[in-house]
Scaffold this motif. Sequence first.
Motif, PDB file in Angstrom:
ATOM      1  N   ASP A  57      24.798   9.816 -14.355  1.00 19.41           N
ATOM      2  CA  ASP A  57      23.945   8.966 -13.526  1.00 19.41           C
ATOM      3  C   ASP A  57      24.719   8.374 -12.353  1.00 19.41           C
ATOM      4  O   ASP A  57      24.127   7.717 -11.489  1.00 19.41           O
ATOM      5  N   THR A  58      26.016   8.594 -12.315  1.00 19.40           N
ATOM      6  CA  THR A  58      26.833   8.079 -11.216  1.00 19.40           C
ATOM      7  C   THR A  58      26.394   8.687  -9.892  1.00 19.40           C
ATOM      8  O   THR A  58      26.318   9.902  -9.743  1.00 19.40           O
ATOM      9  N   ALA A  59      26.085   7.830  -8.933  1.00 20.89           N
ATOM     10  CA  ALA A  59      25.583   8.279  -7.630  1.00 20.89           C
ATOM     11  C   ALA A  59      25.356   7.053  -6.750  1.00 20.89           C
ATOM     12  O   ALA A  59      25.409   5.923  -7.222  1.00 20.89           O
ATOM     13  N   VAL A  60      25.084   7.325  -5.490  1.00 16.83           N
ATOM     14  CA  VAL A  60      24.551   6.284  -4.608  1.00 16.83           C
ATOM     15  C   VAL A  60      23.038   6.335  -4.740  1.00 16.83           C
ATOM     16  O   VAL A  60      22.438   7.408  -4.611  1.00 16.83           O
ATOM     17  N   TYR A  61      22.445   5.199  -5.013  1.00 15.75           N
ATOM     18  CA  TYR A  61      21.007   5.113  -5.209  1.00 15.75           C
ATOM     19  C   TYR A  61      20.360   4.514  -3.956  1.00 15.75           C
ATOM     20  O   TYR A  61      20.831   3.510  -3.415  1.00 15.75           O
ATOM     21  N   TYR A  62      19.271   5.140  -3.523  1.00 12.56           N
ATOM     22  CA  TYR A  62      18.528   4.719  -2.349  1.00 12.56           C
ATOM     23  C   TYR A  62      17.074   4.474  -2.730  1.00 12.56           C
ATOM     24  O   TYR A  62      16.553   5.057  -3.681  1.00 12.56           O
ATOM     25  N   CYS A  63      16.409   3.658  -1.931  1.00 14.22           N
ATOM     26  CA  CYS A  63      14.964   3.545  -2.071  1.00 14.22           C
ATOM     27  C   CYS A  63      14.337   3.837  -0.716  1.00 14.22           C
ATOM     28  O   CYS A  63      14.973   3.699   0.335  1.00 14.22           O
ATOM     29  N   ASN A  64      13.095   4.260  -0.779  1.00  9.15           N
ATOM     30  CA  ASN A  64      12.335   4.504   0.435  1.00  9.15           C
ATOM     31  C   ASN A  64      10.863   4.371   0.109  1.00  9.15           C
ATOM     32  O   ASN A  64      10.463   4.415  -1.078  1.00  9.15           O
TER      33      ASN A  64
ATOM     34  N   ILE B 290       0.814  -1.215   0.000  1.00  9.62           N
ATOM     35  CA  ILE B 290       0.000   0.000   0.000  1.00  9.62           C
ATOM     36  C   ILE B 290       0.842   1.257   0.000  1.00  9.62           C
ATOM     37  O   ILE B 290       0.311   2.357  -0.103  1.00  9.62           O
ATOM     38  N   ASN B 291       2.137   1.093   0.117  1.00  9.13           N
ATOM     39  CA  ASN B 291       3.016   2.255   0.144  1.00  9.13           C
ATOM     40  C   ASN B 291       3.526   2.616  -1.241  1.00  9.13           C
ATOM     41  O   ASN B 291       3.801   1.742  -2.065  1.00  9.13           O
ATOM     42  N   ALA B 292       3.697   3.892  -1.458  1.00 11.71           N
ATOM     43  CA  ALA B 292       4.447   4.335  -2.638  1.00 11.71           C
ATOM     44  C   ALA B 292       5.928   4.070  -2.383  1.00 11.71           C
ATOM     45  O   ALA B 292       6.382   4.043  -1.240  1.00 11.71           O
ATOM     46  N   VAL B 293       6.677   3.843  -3.447  1.00 12.96           N
ATOM     47  CA  VAL B 293       8.113   3.603  -3.353  1.00 12.96           C
ATOM     48  C   VAL B 293       8.837   4.595  -4.250  1.00 12.96           C
ATOM     49  O   VAL B 293       8.416   4.851  -5.377  1.00 12.96           O
ATOM     50  N   GLY B 294       9.895   5.139  -3.737  1.00 11.52           N
ATOM     51  CA  GLY B 294      10.691   6.069  -4.525  1.00 11.52           C
ATOM     52  C   GLY B 294      12.137   5.609  -4.624  1.00 11.52           C
ATOM     53  O   GLY B 294      12.665   5.006  -3.689  1.00 11.52           O
TER      54      GLY B 294
ATOM     55  N   LEU C 258      15.041  12.868  -6.100  1.00 12.66           N
ATOM     56  CA  LEU C 258      14.111  11.819  -6.515  1.00 12.66           C
ATOM     57  C   LEU C 258      14.344  11.500  -7.987  1.00 12.66           C
ATOM     58  O   LEU C 258      14.390  12.398  -8.823  1.00 12.66           O
ATOM     59  N   VAL C 259      14.473  10.216  -8.282  1.00 11.14           N
ATOM     60  CA  VAL C 259      14.674   9.763  -9.662  1.00 11.14           C
ATOM     61  C   VAL C 259      13.365   9.249 -10.255  1.00 11.14           C
ATOM     62  O   VAL C 259      12.988   9.614 -11.364  1.00 11.14           O
ATOM     63  N   ALA C 260      12.687   8.397  -9.490  1.00 11.41           N
ATOM     64  CA  ALA C 260      11.452   7.800  -9.977  1.00 11.41           C
ATOM     65  C   ALA C 260      10.645   7.343  -8.778  1.00 11.41           C
ATOM     66  O   ALA C 260      11.197   7.072  -7.713  1.00 11.41           O
ATOM     67  N   ALA C 261       9.339   7.250  -8.967  1.00 12.88           N
ATOM     68  CA  ALA C 261       8.459   6.815  -7.897  1.00 12.88           C
ATOM     69  C   ALA C 261       7.311   6.007  -8.489  1.00 12.88           C
ATOM     70  O   ALA C 261       6.923   6.205  -9.649  1.00 12.88           O
ATOM     71  N   ILE C 262       6.774   5.112  -7.676  1.00 14.61           N
ATOM     72  CA  ILE C 262       5.628   4.314  -8.107  1.00 14.61           C
ATOM     73  C   ILE C 262       4.658   4.208  -6.949  1.00 14.61           C
ATOM     74  O   ILE C 262       5.053   3.949  -5.809  1.00 14.61           O
ATOM     75  N   SER C 263       3.387   4.443  -7.229  1.00 13.27           N
ATOM     76  CA  SER C 263       2.378   4.383  -6.185  1.00 13.27           C
ATOM     77  C   SER C 263       2.005   2.930  -5.902  1.00 13.27           C
ATOM     78  O   SER C 263       2.380   2.018  -6.629  1.00 13.27           O
ATOM     79  N   GLY C 264       1.207   2.740  -4.850  1.00 17.42           N
ATOM     80  CA  GLY C 264       0.728   1.396  -4.557  1.00 17.42           C
ATOM     81  C   GLY C 264      -0.089   0.818  -5.700  1.00 17.42           C
ATOM     82  O   GLY C 264      -0.085  -0.390  -5.924  1.00 17.42           O
ATOM     83  N   GLY C 265      -0.756   1.680  -6.436  1.00 21.49           N
ATOM     84  CA  GLY C 265      -1.570   1.244  -7.565  1.00 21.49           C
ATOM     85  C   GLY C 265      -0.826   1.167  -8.878  1.00 21.49           C
ATOM     86  O   GLY C 265      -1.408   0.790  -9.903  1.00 21.49           O
TER      87      GLY C 265
END
Length: 122
Positions: free
Chosen positions: A88-95, A30-34, A46-53
């Motif tokens: 695009d070089t970076a440390v990538y995180y999700c939350n 049910i959470n969005a993820v970024g 923020l690079v990209a995000a996706i909702s629960g739907g």
Amino acid sequence: VQLQASGGGLVQAGGSLRLSCAASGSTFSINAVGWYRQAPGKQRELVAAISGGGTAYYDPSVKGRFTISRDNAKNTAYLQMNSLAPEDTAVYYCNAGHWSTVLGESGHFDSWGQGTQVTVSS
């Protein structure tokens, strides 16, 4: 929800990588993820995000090259990165959290996972 990003590495310009974001906890679906990234000397963005739907958002710098997806059965989100460039070089995180929080519009995250390093050589 606890999250762990993985899948980073060293790739040549024009190459591809797929990042994974594994989550623990029953509320993942049910959470969005970024997906976010932080390059040396720069702020996390923020690079990209996706909702629960399944609604997706992309930063203009990656639109058409990156694809975000999720598999709720596996409690995992992905970031497919194609046509990678040195910038695009970076440390990538999700939350994960409310859609407005993921987009940076309201609230904030209490913590961040370790991230995964993506390095693109020219």
